[in-house]
Design a protein around this motif. Structure first.
Motif, mmCIF file in Angstrom:
data_model
loop_
_atom_site.group_PDB
_atom_site.id
_atom_site.type_symbol
_atom_site.label_atom_id
_atom_site.label_comp_id
_atom_site.label_asym_id
_atom_site.label_seq_id
_atom_site.Cartn_x
_atom_site.Cartn_y
_atom_site.Cartn_z
ATOM 1 N N CYS A 136 -11.115 8.835 2.509
ATOM 2 C CA CYS A 136 -10.313 7.555 1.957
ATOM 3 C C CYS A 136 -11.332 6.644 1.379
ATOM 4 O O CYS A 136 -12.727 6.265 1.704
ATOM 5 N N LEU A 137 -10.541 6.143 0.328
ATOM 6 C CA LEU A 137 -11.383 4.959 -0.476
ATOM 7 C C LEU A 137 -11.977 4.111 0.334
ATOM 8 O O LEU A 137 -13.130 3.507 0.275
ATOM 9 N N PHE A 138 -11.001 3.475 1.102
ATOM 10 C CA PHE A 138 -11.422 2.275 2.023
ATOM 11 C C PHE A 138 -12.379 2.609 3.294
ATOM 12 O O PHE A 138 -12.326 1.718 4.230
ATOM 13 N N ASP A 139 -12.890 3.832 3.400
ATOM 14 C CA ASP A 139 -13.529 4.321 4.544
ATOM 15 C C ASP A 139 -14.849 4.831 4.211
ATOM 16 O O ASP A 139 -14.943 5.806 3.515
ATOM 17 N N HIS A 160 0.942 -1.384 0.125
ATOM 18 C CA HIS A 160 -0.042 -0.090 -0.195
ATOM 19 C C HIS A 160 0.841 1.195 0.062
ATOM 20 O O HIS A 160 1.889 1.183 0.240
ATOM 21 N N PHE A 161 0.295 2.337 -0.193
ATOM 22 C CA PHE A 161 0.807 3.730 -0.594
ATOM 23 C C PHE A 161 0.251 4.701 0.425
ATOM 24 O O PHE A 161 0.140 5.967 0.273
ATOM 25 N N CYS A 162 -0.565 4.359 1.551
ATOM 26 C CA CYS A 162 -1.257 5.362 2.266
ATOM 27 C C CYS A 162 -0.555 6.249 2.986
ATOM 28 O O CYS A 162 -1.146 7.269 3.102
ATOM 29 N N THR A 189 -8.716 14.630 10.105
ATOM 30 C CA THR A 189 -9.231 13.224 10.597
ATOM 31 C C THR A 189 -9.092 12.155 9.376
ATOM 32 O O THR A 189 -9.495 11.002 9.521
ATOM 33 N N LYS A 190 -8.436 12.534 8.139
ATOM 34 C CA LYS A 190 -8.126 11.593 7.131
ATOM 35 C C LYS A 190 -7.452 10.266 7.855
ATOM 36 O O LYS A 190 -6.407 10.431 8.037
ATOM 37 N N PRO A 191 -8.289 9.138 7.479
ATOM 38 C CA PRO A 191 -7.557 7.727 8.035
ATOM 39 C C PRO A 191 -6.343 7.258 7.120
ATOM 40 O O PRO A 191 -6.357 7.863 6.030
ATOM 41 N N LEU A 192 -5.678 6.376 7.531
ATOM 42 C CA LEU A 192 -4.797 5.478 6.802
ATOM 43 C C LEU A 192 -5.583 4.315 6.446
ATOM 44 O O LEU A 192 -6.042 3.405 7.211
ATOM 45 N N GLY A 193 -6.007 4.362 5.153
ATOM 46 C CA GLY A 193 -7.049 3.318 4.450
ATOM 47 C C GLY A 193 -6.513 1.881 4.907
ATOM 48 O O GLY A 193 -7.356 1.198 4.918
ATOM 49 N N TYR A 194 -5.127 1.813 4.680
ATOM 50 C CA TYR A 194 -4.754 0.237 4.833
ATOM 51 C C TYR A 194 -5.191 -0.282 6.377
ATOM 52 O O TYR A 194 -5.245 -1.409 6.342
ATOM 53 N N THR A 243 1.682 8.213 1.662
ATOM 54 C CA THR A 243 2.012 9.318 1.076
ATOM 55 C C THR A 243 0.576 9.671 0.468
ATOM 56 O O THR A 243 0.781 10.500 -0.708
ATOM 57 N N CYS A 244 -0.664 9.391 0.865
ATOM 58 C CA CYS A 244 -1.705 9.563 0.041
ATOM 59 C C CYS A 244 -2.000 10.989 -0.075
ATOM 60 O O CYS A 244 -1.615 11.651 1.112
ATOM 61 N N ASN A 245 -2.318 11.803 -1.067
ATOM 62 C CA ASN A 245 -2.528 13.091 -1.123
ATOM 63 C C ASN A 245 -4.151 13.543 -1.756
ATOM 64 O O ASN A 245 -3.929 14.697 -2.083
ATOM 65 N N ARG A 246 -4.891 12.552 -1.620
ATOM 66 C CA ARG A 246 -6.309 12.860 -2.092
ATOM 67 C C ARG A 246 -7.216 12.890 -1.186
ATOM 68 O O ARG A 246 -7.482 12.464 -0.205
ATOM 69 N N LEU A 247 -8.337 13.722 -1.789
ATOM 70 C CA LEU A 247 -9.506 13.768 -1.328
ATOM 71 C C LEU A 247 -10.468 13.476 -2.427
ATOM 72 O O LEU A 247 -10.113 13.512 -3.499
ATOM 73 N N ARG A 248 -11.806 13.022 -1.917
ATOM 74 C CA ARG A 248 -12.737 12.694 -2.866
ATOM 75 C C ARG A 248 -14.049 13.552 -2.680
ATOM 76 O O ARG A 248 -14.507 13.816 -1.560
ATOM 77 N N LEU A 249 -14.758 14.087 -3.684
ATOM 78 C CA LEU A 249 -16.007 14.608 -3.636
ATOM 79 C C LEU A 249 -16.875 13.766 -4.552
ATOM 80 O O LEU A 249 -16.789 13.302 -5.810
HETATM 81 S S1 SF4 Z 1 -6.807 3.548 0.914
HETATM 82 FE FE1 SF4 Z 1 -7.259 5.811 1.630
HETATM 83 S S2 SF4 Z 1 -5.389 6.458 2.652
HETATM 84 FE FE2 SF4 Z 1 -4.996 4.805 1.461
HETATM 85 S S3 SF4 Z 1 -4.293 5.708 -0.998
HETATM 86 FE FE3 SF4 Z 1 -6.366 5.156 -0.793
HETATM 87 S S4 SF4 Z 1 -7.513 7.053 -0.169
HETATM 88 FE FE4 SF4 Z 1 -5.369 7.158 0.463
#
Ligand code: SF4
Length: 340
Positions: free
Chosen positions: A281-284, A262-264, A314-319, A266-272
């Motif tokens: 986070c994708l996994f949340d 995983h690359f969580c 509050t952005k989580p660590l998806g992994y 260094t995650c730099n993203r937000l979703r709308l």
């Molecule tokens: S799982 Fe969540 S924290 Fe991990 S890279 Fe994807 S969006 Fe970022």
């Protein structure tokens, strides 16, 4: 930057010290394909039209987050071009934000007619979802016989000089068979081919260990055919892909490994989402409704900006979500509803 982005920082950031510069923007949850790894074959209830953000509201949101350091915006869906007015919206987005790095993820079936526009608005790149070059395999994965439309769009985009990257979901028993087609295509057109691990998204996901193919296996397979050399990302706000050039060949191979590597951090993203919810986070599955604020003229942009700052902290660590999951799906939302 020290541990944990503080609220005084001009950019959005979280308590883990990650800066957020990249927005994935879903403009619709509708799609003209039914890919097995996305929507599975479950009955899919689309978001009611009146809950979908208007283009003006999306532009308002982009204006707010652009001032908070978001410099790259990726349009996703469902399939963005299924939504009426998507091309005009792209034109307005470019007009309003001349320096924004605009990217698109599309299945390519409706893209051919828009190739010239994408060139004109200086789209950074189009990520085209294409899991197979074989018509029957394509149809069995997507549920539609639209491979010719995708290949025509690809040719047209390349002819217009638009940068194209191919995204292929790694599916055991399918992708391995197609490796030579992908390598030949990369070499012929000089494009990046990125293999993405199948993610267990959606409560009725078809994900299982038998279908899952870790990308490391594909790299081994490819390495038996060509010499691979690590190739640095050419993007300012690079994505999660690890890229490799191929000795004596054009194009590059990339892998995206959310499950096996995983690359969580260094995650730099937000979703709308298309209904105006923030997903950190994708996994949340936790989502934060923003539509009422965007639709309320009494709510100032500064108020929305402050709210976003607090949320991003509050952005989580998806992994961690993936490791803690008790059932097959890491999240109940289907990819098409949140923009992948
Ligand atoms: S799982 Fe969540 S924290 Fe991990 S890279 Fe994807 S969006 Fe970022």
């Amino acid at each position: 930057m020290s541990q944990g982005q503080t609220s005084s920082s001009p950019c959005l950031g979280d308590a883990l010290g990650r800066s957020i510069h990249y927005l994935r923007l879903s403009v619709t949850d509708r799609c003209n394909l039914r890919c097995t790894y996305c929507q599975s074959n479950a009955v899919h209830e689309f978001i009611p039209h009146e809950h979908i953000l208007h283009y003006e509201e999306i532009l308002r949101f982009v204006n707010i987050v652009h001032r908070l350091g978001i410099e790259k915006v990726r349009l996703t869906g469902g399939e963005p071009f299924v939504r009426k007015g998507c091309a005009d919206f792209l034109f307005r987005l470019r007009q309003q934000f001349p320096s924004l790095d605009i990217r698109i993820t599309s299945n390519g079936t409706l893209l051919e007619e828009h190739a010239a526009l994408l060139k004109r608005i200086r789209v950074g790149a189009v990520n085209l979802s294409l899991d197979s070059f074989d018509a029957a395999t394509f149809a069995s994965i997507t549920g539609r016989n639209f491979l010719p439309q995708v290949l025509n769009a690809l040719e047209k985009l390349l002819a217009e000089g638009v940068s194209v990257k191919i995204n292929a979901v790694a599916l055991r028993g399918i992708t391995e068979r197609e490796i030579d087609n992908f390598l030949a295509f990369a070499n012929t057109y000089g494009v990046d081919i990125r293999f993405i691990e199948f993610m267990p998204m959606g409560s009725s996901t078809l994900w299982n260990k038998q279908l899952f193919c870790p990308v490391s296996e594909l790299l081994t397979l490819i390495g038996q055919r060509v010499e691979l050399r690590p190739s640095p990302s050419d993007e300012r706000f690079g994505g999660p892909a690890r890229m490799f050039s191929m000795t004596g060949k054009k194009g590059r191979i990339g892998v995206i490994s959310p499950l096996s590597n995983h690359f969580c951090h260094t995650c730099n993203r937000l979703r709308l989402t298309s209904e105006g919810a923030i997903r950190l986070c994708l996994f949340d599955d936790q989502e934060y409704a923003l539509r009422p604020m965007l639709r309320d003229p009494a709510v100032e942009d500064a108020e929305i900006a402050a709210y976003l700052r607090r949320l991003c902290q509050t952005k989580p660590l998806g992994y961690d979500r993936l490791r803690a999951k008790k059932e097959t799906a890491v999240a109940h939302s289907v990819m098409s509803g949140i923009g992948g």
